[in-house]
Enzyme design. Structure first.
Site, mmCIF file in Angstrom:
data_model
loop_
_atom_site.group_PDB
_atom_site.id
_atom_site.type_symbol
_atom_site.label_atom_id
_atom_site.label_comp_id
_atom_site.label_asym_id
_atom_site.label_seq_id
_atom_site.Cartn_x
_atom_site.Cartn_y
_atom_site.Cartn_z
ATOM 1 N N THR A 48 0.638 -1.100 -0.011
ATOM 2 C CA THR A 48 0.015 -0.038 -0.097
ATOM 3 C C THR A 48 0.949 1.247 -0.110
ATOM 4 O O THR A 48 2.143 1.208 -0.213
ATOM 5 C CB THR A 48 -0.963 0.044 1.295
ATOM 6 O OG1 THR A 48 -0.127 0.134 2.428
ATOM 7 C CG2 THR A 48 -1.826 -1.338 1.373
ATOM 8 N N LYS B 35 8.562 1.551 2.811
ATOM 9 C CA LYS B 35 9.302 2.036 3.645
ATOM 10 C C LYS B 35 8.870 2.457 5.071
ATOM 11 O O LYS B 35 9.430 2.211 6.127
ATOM 12 C CB LYS B 35 9.824 3.381 2.990
ATOM 13 C CG LYS B 35 10.579 3.075 1.987
ATOM 14 C CD LYS B 35 11.298 4.663 1.553
ATOM 15 C CE LYS B 35 12.238 4.394 0.027
ATOM 16 N NZ LYS B 35 11.373 3.961 -0.742
ATOM 17 N N GLU C 137 13.438 -5.830 1.460
ATOM 18 C CA GLU C 137 14.567 -5.659 0.863
ATOM 19 C C GLU C 137 14.114 -4.303 0.121
ATOM 20 O O GLU C 137 14.944 -3.409 -0.312
ATOM 21 C CB GLU C 137 15.036 -7.056 -0.375
ATOM 22 C CG GLU C 137 16.121 -6.521 -1.207
ATOM 23 C CD GLU C 137 17.401 -6.287 -0.389
ATOM 24 O OE1 GLU C 137 17.932 -7.642 -0.024
ATOM 25 O OE2 GLU C 137 17.943 -5.130 -0.442
ATOM 26 N N VAL D 217 15.228 -0.357 0.630
ATOM 27 C CA VAL D 217 16.369 0.416 0.581
ATOM 28 C C VAL D 217 17.037 0.799 -0.641
ATOM 29 O O VAL D 217 16.746 1.923 -1.314
ATOM 30 C CB VAL D 217 17.587 -0.474 1.383
ATOM 31 C CG1 VAL D 217 18.771 0.336 1.568
ATOM 32 C CG2 VAL D 217 17.074 -0.678 2.729
ATOM 33 N N GLY E 56 10.092 11.274 -14.425
ATOM 34 C CA GLY E 56 9.486 10.530 -13.255
ATOM 35 C C GLY E 56 10.339 9.995 -12.121
ATOM 36 O O GLY E 56 9.870 9.479 -11.355
ATOM 37 N N GLU F 50 8.932 13.803 -7.534
ATOM 38 C CA GLU F 50 7.601 14.130 -7.631
ATOM 39 C C GLU F 50 7.235 15.467 -7.575
ATOM 40 O O GLU F 50 8.082 16.198 -7.915
ATOM 41 C CB GLU F 50 7.057 13.582 -6.175
ATOM 42 C CG GLU F 50 7.239 11.856 -6.203
ATOM 43 C CD GLU F 50 6.675 11.368 -5.010
ATOM 44 O OE1 GLU F 50 5.352 11.784 -4.815
ATOM 45 O OE2 GLU F 50 7.220 10.525 -4.457
ATOM 46 N N ASP G 115 13.960 11.171 2.143
ATOM 47 C CA ASP G 115 14.003 9.708 1.757
ATOM 48 C C ASP G 115 15.384 9.112 1.934
ATOM 49 O O ASP G 115 15.379 7.806 2.497
ATOM 50 C CB ASP G 115 13.721 9.752 -0.009
ATOM 51 C CG ASP G 115 13.686 8.167 -0.450
ATOM 52 O OD1 ASP G 115 13.026 7.476 -0.119
ATOM 53 O OD2 ASP G 115 14.772 8.001 -1.446
ATOM 54 N N LYS H 145 16.119 5.369 4.834
ATOM 55 C CA LYS H 145 16.834 4.280 4.541
ATOM 56 C C LYS H 145 18.042 4.209 5.464
ATOM 57 O O LYS H 145 18.401 3.043 5.603
ATOM 58 C CB LYS H 145 17.382 4.461 2.800
ATOM 59 C CG LYS H 145 16.433 4.350 1.942
ATOM 60 C CD LYS H 145 16.583 4.887 0.397
ATOM 61 C CE LYS H 145 15.508 4.819 -0.403
ATOM 62 N NZ LYS H 145 15.853 5.398 -1.939
ATOM 63 N N GLY I 40 11.808 2.004 -9.587
ATOM 64 C CA GLY I 40 11.486 1.450 -10.786
ATOM 65 C C GLY I 40 10.522 0.074 -10.417
ATOM 66 O O GLY I 40 10.648 -0.333 -9.539
#
Lengths: 345, 345
Positions: free
Chosen positions: A98, A127, A151, A154, A208, A211, A222, A226, A324
């Site tokens: 989600t 995340k 996985e 990150v 892309g 944002e 972001d 991580k 991606g």
């Protein structure tokens, strides 16, 4: 091993993973003895479908891609919400994909806890829950004798957590540093070529990578998430978002970039953490001027990279994509393969 | 899982691995449920010792380091040769670390076949057998339901084979390119700083990177062996040493290095192979002028690096050490951990 999965959330990553398992089913069976069947899909916008005998995922994928409601699927049980899908289906593995909220972790956090406590494995690229409570969720998984894999939180499908906790295990990992955000690395690459920050950001948005509101990327939020995940999981140290010193790339001028280039250096937004002598952790996200002899300096465009400091091997660096649809979908497959070997021991 | 191991060969790599398991025994038990016991050591020069109840490896290590015969060990059975140690002890896992002969693969090839056919796992850093017959040995292992691990034959303890066949599995890997030899990379790094080839080679010899006869490194033979192993194992294609076009670094002049630098490029000795459209393989070892934007261009000193071309993730690169006593010893540990999960499925 037969795996019955339920998707909670059915956006691009879930669709990317569906494509992978449709294309690679026989290879997974042959190489890893993995037979994957999807029994349920529940999405807050697209609707929900459940068939305990397995769904025809080509049909489900086609509905999603054509923006049709999942309830158009010809058979099965319709209308189950996320928690019902997690607890009341015969799925043994929940794919939680989600939307992400790194501040509260919700609703994914509730989904993942419900699944683990119901004795179901969870694979997630979300995340939020990992940033908020990775250690607690791993402990909950352990207590319930199930697997929690994340996985994709990150470096998308480039192995980071599995590389550290499996392939490099046996090493003591005392720190890491990395290019953990592709958008900012793309912008810095363009700036070194002479493009202004504003133009480079616009280009990143067109491609892309960034944002409409780029704050999360360019201010280092972001990358910070991580750093928190890696510190909790790989270094085994408690760290929350507010413990990390953070500075984004918006303060870097063309002059700074030029000046660095003239001195054989290159600006990179580096996320790092290191265990200190008193066993505390020092963590930061900040632009750093790297010498070109640093392997991270050679990582350009939207590519990500991560260097682990290890006791046996010294620095070990992995370089690959960090975002991606297929790449992040692939992270779920790495987790599933790892799960297969971990739980059969 | 309890593992009873026998060392065949007890040189620096075996001693490095012994140090690791002595230091990390409790960590391996806790993290991976691995209990490692050494029951036999057989070395053509140092002698041989066997105790089915387990050897005191601190004592054995001390004898080896002080150049004393292993027969000075106070208890146990003395004098068993390699093949007796492989077939007539209660070891379930043979660590084959005798000297390397890439032309014949012997005597290691005979040792490994004997072990696999006796139903024993084999972990080995010995390049010879892997270069000669990796595919056959893997098939022999599969038939006998045992494990053959040889991670250390490529980048010492930096994960290459395990990264490809485990952590990146699910990808189709269609090719690779890498800096597979540390000595030549060290020499090229010094040459770019202005040192002559002869001086750089001498320095590499002083540092223990290059041997007295440097042919194997500087003419690309060492890198060639690794290309053969990677092609057979990771690409799944038959390839022998004579199928690889090879050129070393001895033809590279200071002028070549300077000229490349002036054009923003850098010479690297690159080993590569790629599956062609007709499904044949094109493989080479050759100096290449890389643009500085290539991640491999940023890998300097004696460091190694390897880029896999994958269908899901695009290029994924790992960078780390390619030699060293502890580093290569550590490769045996990666293999042992992987073995543990693979055989318990």
């Amino acid at each position: 091993m037969n795996v019955n999965i339920a998707f909670v959330g059915y956006g691009t990553v879930a669709q990317g993973f569906t494509e992978i398992i449709l294309e690679k089913g026989s290879q997974l069976k042959e190489q890893h003895d993995l037979s994957i069947q999807v029994v349920a899909v529940s999405d807050i916008k697209k609707g929900s479908i459940y068939d305990e005998k397995g769904l025809n995922m080509k049909k489900v994928l086609s509905l999603a891609k054509n923006n049709k409601p999942l309830e158009d699927y010809p058979e099965g049980i319709k209308g189950m919400n996320s928690l019902e899908t997690i607890t009341k289906t015969n799925a043994d593995t929940i794919i939680e994909v989600t939307y992400t909220d790194v501040k509260t972790g919700e609703p994914a956090l509730t989904h993942i806890k419900a699944a683990l406590n119901a004795g179901k494995h969870v694979l997630s690229t979300n995340k939020g829950p990992a940033v908020k409570q990775a250690a607690l969720l791993l402990e909950t998984a352990r207590k319930n004798n199930v697997y929690y894999g994340f996985e994709g939180t990150v470096l998308s499908g480039t192995p980071a957590l599995n590389l550290a906790s499996y392939t490099l295990s046996g090493n003591k990992i005392t720190g890491f540093k990395g290019i953990l955000n592709g958008t900012t690395n793309y912008i810095l690459t363009r700036m070194e070529e002479g493009m202004s920050y504003e133009k480079a950001l616009k280009k990143a948005q067109e491609l892309g990578y960034a944002e409409a509101d780029p704050t999360g990327d360019v201010e280092g939020l972001d990358a910070l998430g991580k750093v928190v995940i890696l510190t909790n999981v790989v270094l085994g140290k408690e760290l929350s978002r507010t413990d990390v010193k953070r500075k984004g790339i918006t303060g870097i001028s063309m002059d700074d970039v030029k000046h660095a280039k003239e001195h054989g250096k290159r600006w990179k937004l580096i996320g790092r953490a290191e265990i200190q002598k008193d066993s505390s952790v020092l963590a930061s996200v900040s632009p750093e001027k790297l010498p070109l002899s640093d392997p991270l300096a050679g990582v350009n465009e939207a590519v990500n990279a991560l260097t682990f400091m290890t006791d046996e091997l010294g620095p070990v660096t992995i370089i690959g994509p960090g975002a991606g649809k297929r790449e992040t979908g692939f992270a779920l497959l790495i987790d599933m393969i790892n799960m297969k070997y971990q739980i059969s021991r």
